[in-house]
Each structure stands twice: as C-alpha cells, then as structure tokens.
Write a protein that holds these residues in place. Structure first.
Motif, short mmCIF file in Angstrom:
data_model
loop_
_atom_site.label_atom_id
_atom_site.label_comp_id
_atom_site.label_asym_id
_atom_site.label_seq_id
_atom_site.Cartn_x
_atom_site.Cartn_y
_atom_site.Cartn_z
N PRO A 20 -27.92 -22.68 3.28
CA PRO A 20 -27.14 -21.45 3.49
C PRO A 20 -26.30 -21.50 4.78
N ILE A 21 -26.80 -22.16 5.80
CA ILE A 21 -26.07 -22.32 7.06
C ILE A 21 -24.87 -23.24 6.84
N LYS A 22 -25.09 -24.30 6.09
CA LYS A 22 -24.01 -25.25 5.79
C LYS A 22 -22.85 -24.55 5.06
N GLU A 23 -23.20 -23.72 4.07
CA GLU A 23 -22.17 -23.01 3.30
C GLU A 23 -21.34 -22.09 4.19
N LEU A 24 -22.02 -21.35 5.07
CA LEU A 24 -21.31 -20.43 5.97
C LEU A 24 -20.44 -21.18 6.98
N GLU A 25 -20.92 -22.33 7.47
CA GLU A 25 -20.14 -23.12 8.42
C GLU A 25 -18.90 -23.70 7.75
N GLU A 26 -19.04 -24.08 6.48
CA GLU A 26 -17.89 -24.58 5.72
C GLU A 26 -16.87 -23.47 5.47
N GLN A 27 -17.37 -22.27 5.16
CA GLN A 27 -16.48 -21.11 4.98
C GLN A 27 -15.71 -20.80 6.26
N LEU A 28 -16.41 -20.85 7.38
CA LEU A 28 -15.79 -20.58 8.68
C LEU A 28 -14.71 -21.61 9.00
N GLU A 29 -15.01 -22.85 8.69
CA GLU A 29 -14.05 -23.94 8.95
C GLU A 29 -12.78 -23.75 8.10
N LYS A 30 -12.97 -23.41 6.82
CA LYS A 30 -11.83 -23.18 5.93
C LYS A 30 -10.99 -22.00 6.41
N CYS A 31 -11.67 -20.95 6.84
CA CYS A 31 -11.00 -19.75 7.33
C CYS A 31 -10.13 -20.08 8.56
N GLN A 32 -10.70 -20.89 9.46
CA GLN A 32 -9.96 -21.29 10.67
C GLN A 32 -8.75 -22.16 10.33
N VAL A 33 -8.92 -23.03 9.33
CA VAL A 33 -7.80 -23.90 8.90
C VAL A 33 -6.67 -23.07 8.32
N ILE A 34 -7.02 -22.06 7.49
CA ILE A 34 -6.02 -21.17 6.90
C ILE A 34 -5.24 -20.45 8.01
N GLY A 35 -5.96 -19.98 9.02
CA GLY A 35 -5.32 -19.29 10.15
C GLY A 35 -4.36 -20.18 10.92
N GLU A 36 -4.71 -21.47 11.05
CA GLU A 36 -3.87 -22.41 11.79
C GLU A 36 -2.64 -22.85 10.99
N GLU A 37 -2.80 -22.94 9.65
CA GLU A 37 -1.71 -23.48 8.83
C GLU A 37 -0.80 -22.43 8.21
N SER A 38 -1.14 -21.17 8.41
CA SER A 38 -0.29 -20.10 7.84
C SER A 38 -0.12 -18.97 8.86
N ASP A 39 0.67 -17.97 8.47
CA ASP A 39 0.90 -16.81 9.35
C ASP A 39 -0.10 -15.69 9.11
N VAL A 40 -1.07 -15.95 8.23
CA VAL A 40 -2.06 -14.92 7.91
C VAL A 40 -3.04 -14.75 9.06
#
Length: 317
Positions: free
Chosen positions: A9-29
């Motif tokens: 469950p920790i791994k899943e949340l850390e992966e979600q957080l990483e994806k969220c941060q990548v989206i923030g860096e690569e877009s204007d969202v």
C-alpha cells in the motif's frame, strides 16, 4: 527501493505521488493540493502499518536487502579510525566474522560482528553471515586483546546462525561457541551487545554475552528461526508466521522477559529508510552504555555480568 509484501500500500501511494509530481512539472496544471493529499495519506498509511507489525513482519524487516550491515555501522560510526584485524592465528580468516579497533570521539572500542553480503558474489564471500569455528576464535582473540589493553568491546549481532556444515563441526563449532560464552562471562572490560538484524541461535550467542544488551526495534533474537521451528513442529515452512508469534522473538518480547536491557528505536519504516539517523542513534546508545560501566572495576564488571545472566529464566512464584 525494494518493498515487502505488507508494504505494497505504501508503494502504491508513493507511485501515485511520483506521477502527480511529474504531471505538475510537465504541464500547467496545478497539482499542489492533490500532492499534499497523497502525502498526508502516505504518512497516515506508514504510521498505521508500522505501529501494528506482527512478529513475522519484523523478521522480514530484519532481513530487508537494503538494511545496513555490521561494516556499514562501523564505518559510519568510526569513519577512518577503524582498523580491521584478521585471522584466528590457528586456521584462517573467517570473512563472515569481522572485527577491529575503532574510535567514537576519543574513546577506542573493539568492534566485532557478523557481516552479510549485498549481492550473490559478496554473500558467498561472507558465507551469508554464518561464521565457522575460526570466526568465533578470531572474535575471542580480539576480545582478549581488548582486555589486555583495557579497551571496551562492542558486538553487533546479525546472523541466521553459525555455519552448520560438516567441516565446521569437524573443526569444533560447538566448542568454539561454548568457549566464547565462557570467556565473555569473565572478560574484564565492558561488553556492549547490539542486535542489528537477525539474532539466531548459538551463532548470535557466540558473541552475544554482554553487560548491556540492546536490540534495534525491527530485529529478532531467538534459539531458532521461525522457518526452522515451523519445519520441525509442522514438517512444513507454511506455519512460519505462527512460529514467529509463539517464539516471542521480537525486541518488545525480549525486553519484557528481561533478556535484553533496551530497545533502540528505528526510523519509521525501518533502519534502511534513514541510515544516517540509525547510525547516529546506535552510536549514541554505545556511548551512553559505556558511560554506565567505565568506572566499574574489573571484579565488579564480572560479578554484575554473572549475576545478570544467573537471574535470566528464574521464575519467582
């Protein structure tokens, strides 16, 4: 980083957080709020998982491949001052048992401990942290040298057991461990013992007699491993979790039964998640323990140690 089964469950949340941060860096969202929510949930999940660990889960954490081993602790605590010493002056140098002189501040210590490997090649080189008789004889030689020069001894326990091979028995494995236990009970310098990983059977006890015995939070100390216990009692390894609970092998159990004196707290998630903090905590625990015994005479040290072990296992109705 490797995750254990109960950490998924920790791994899943850390992966979600990483994806969220990548989206923030690569877009204007703007994903700041979403990231904060995931971080909050991640912290809560970690606390929930690690405060309710079973005995078997602690055994798994003690074996985590990223967990620091004996040499990691010594090098972090002593730095360049560590001088490794080799050989038992009789047969050969056992790579599973390491030892040498090192300093914490201005105080010298004789460090001794089992060393595991990091990959297939080094695991074979270190014999998976399972010492032969010459390893225990080397440890005893170093302890006797420390005694001669009035240097306190620190032993770090992390072994699945003494090597059970035919050649080890031929060279007197049982006698070597028994000799160490006898000699350690009457060693005239302070002995500080810390279980940093697996503390299994006589393999651990061969360097485990001390004035102060401590365990890191996610370690275990027992006469037998849960798997071996399960295979003997149930003829199968499937009951290892049940065996782990029955053996009462966790730091909390050991403290309750007065087998160990203190539990050294680990960072949330285990020693491997924050090595620097773990090394600092262990270093401070060694210094604090030494301060308790440094002013005692050799006679007082030995008498107190013998009395300490004589009281173990005594039931007063």
């Amino acid at each position: 980083m490797e995750y254990l089964e109960f950490e998924l469950p920790i791994k899943e949340l850390e992966e979600q957080l990483e994806k969220c941060q990548v989206i923030g860096e690569e877009s204007d969202v703007d994903v700041t709020q979403t990231c904060k929510q995931i971080e909050k949930k991640l912290v809560a999940t970690k606390k929930e998982i690690y405060k309710n660990l079973t005995a078997w889960q602690r055994v798994q954490l003690s074996r985590h491949p990223d967990r620091p081993y004996t040499l990691d602790y010594i090098k972090a605590i002593c730095g360049e001052s560590f001088l490794e010493l080799h050989g038992d002056r009789s047969f050969k140098d056992d790579k599973a048992m390491i030892g040498g002189l090192g300093k914490i501040g201005d105080q010298s210590f004789m460090f001794i401990g089992q060393q595991k490997g990091y990959n297939t090649k080094t695991r074979q080189y270190r014999n998976f942290g399972m010492a032969n008789p010459e390893g225990y004889r080397k440890a005893l030689r170093l302890m006797k040298s420390a005694e001669k020069f009035g240097i306190p001894v620190v032993t770090l326990l992390d072994t699945p057991g003494a090597y059970p091979g035919l050649e080890a028995e031929e060279r007197g494995q049982g006698e070597a461990i028994a000799r160490n236990i006898l000699e350690m009970t009457r060693l005239k310098v302070p002995i500080i013992t810390i279980v940093i990983g697996e503390g299994a059977s006589g393999g651990a006890l061969g360097i485990g007699v001390g004035d102060k015995i401590m365990m890191l939070e996610n370690t275990w100390y027992s006469v037998i491993s849960p798997e071996s216990c399960s295979s003997i009692l149930w003829r199968s390894w499937e009951y290892k979790e049940q065996a782990a609970e029955a053996l009462k092998l966790t730091a909390k159990d050991m403290k309750k039964m007065k087998i160990v004196d203190d539990i050294i707290k680990e960072p949330l998630g285990g020693a491997h998640t924050d090595r620097e903090t773990t090394f600092k905590t262990v270093s401070d625990a060694i210094v604090k323990a030494f301060d308790e015994f440094k002013n005692l005479s050799p006679k007082e040290l030995v008498n107190n140690r013998i009395e300490k072990y004589s009281e173990m296992g005594v039931f007063k109705g």
